[in-house]
Scaffold this motif. Structure first.
Motif, mmCIF file in Angstrom:
data_model
loop_
_atom_site.group_PDB
_atom_site.id
_atom_site.type_symbol
_atom_site.label_atom_id
_atom_site.label_comp_id
_atom_site.label_asym_id
_atom_site.label_seq_id
_atom_site.Cartn_x
_atom_site.Cartn_y
_atom_site.Cartn_z
ATOM 1 N N SER A 192 -6.547 4.385 4.560
ATOM 2 C CA SER A 192 -5.947 4.503 3.232
ATOM 3 C C SER A 192 -5.621 3.119 2.658
ATOM 4 O O SER A 192 -5.860 2.848 1.482
ATOM 5 C CB SER A 192 -4.685 5.365 3.312
ATOM 6 O OG SER A 192 -4.045 5.412 2.060
ATOM 7 N N PRO A 209 0.823 -1.217 0.000
ATOM 8 C CA PRO A 209 0.000 0.000 0.000
ATOM 9 C C PRO A 209 0.856 1.265 0.000
ATOM 10 O O PRO A 209 1.945 1.283 0.568
ATOM 11 C CB PRO A 209 -0.822 -0.101 1.282
ATOM 12 C CG PRO A 209 -0.460 -1.368 1.940
ATOM 13 C CD PRO A 209 0.601 -2.055 1.163
ATOM 14 N N GLU A 267 -7.401 1.644 -0.703
ATOM 15 C CA GLU A 267 -6.573 1.271 -1.854
ATOM 16 C C GLU A 267 -6.724 -0.212 -2.188
ATOM 17 O O GLU A 267 -6.775 -0.592 -3.355
ATOM 18 C CB GLU A 267 -5.103 1.578 -1.547
ATOM 19 C CG GLU A 267 -4.168 1.240 -2.678
ATOM 20 C CD GLU A 267 -2.707 1.464 -2.318
ATOM 21 O OE1 GLU A 267 -1.846 0.926 -3.032
ATOM 22 O OE2 GLU A 267 -2.415 2.172 -1.330
#
Length: 197
Positions: free
Chosen positions: A38, A30, A42
């Protein structure tokens, strides 16, 4: 006829390129590993896999993710460095591999007890399930709370027997690392509560 063959050939090249690039994207770590929201935005399938492991084993998502971050930084194919003698590669010091950095014997135990024949340490879903299984056994064998990120990590690093013997107590560097895992798990937990997933 030649144009049709050329068009078909180009189509296959495009298709193979797309499949290859999709595969690379799915295994790439990531972009923001310090932010759990986040990560899950993602990698959409990762949240589903983590939730499934949480439902199955009871270990909080933030603790499983903090352990995986510490072990592999979310890299699917990482393994310990290989020592060399002059120009000759020597055997690695450990069989640790993949997202969970699980060694062969304990991975085999997981496959026999809870995984499946096709389980892979390069697969995120299998790896997060392994961490859930391991932490759940730490609770059963050593009485370690599923919410105690630092002591769960010490079990994970030292093994259940090593933890029981207190092998970590004389390793100041390991205690510091366990403290880092605890802090990351706490941050991840705070972030997770605010995620809109």
């Amino acid at each position: 006829m030649g144009r049709v063959k050329a068009a078909t050939h180009r189509w296959w090249i495009v298709l193979i390129t797309v499949v290859f690039l999709t595969g690379c994207a799915s295994t790439r770590p990531p972009a923001k590993p310090s932010n759990l929201c986040s990560i899950f935005k993602e990698k959409r399938s990762w949240y589903k896999d983590a939730k499934k492991a949480n439902d199955r084993w009871g270990t909080p998502i933030q603790i499983m993710m903090a352990i995986m971050h510490q072990e592999s930084s979310f890299r699917h194919d990482v393994r310990p460095p290989r020592p060399w003698f002059l120009f000759i590669p020597l055997p690695r010091n450990s069989s640790a591999y993949g997202y969970p950095q699980a060694q062969d014997p304990v991975w085999d135990e997981y496959v026999d007890e809870a995984g499946g024949f096709f389980s892979s340490r390069e697969d995120f879903g299998d790896s997060i399930d392994f961490i859930g299984w391991y932490t759940n056994k730490s609770r059963k064998l050593n009485g370690t709370s599923l919410w105690a990120a630092d002591h769960q990590y010490l079990n994970y690093h030292e093994g259940w027997y090593g933890y029981r013997k207190g092998s970590y107590k004389k390793k100041s560097w390991l205690l510091a690392t366990a403290g880092s895992v605890k802090r990351r798990a706490s941050n991840y937990g705070e972030q997770l509560r605010k995620c809109n997933l």
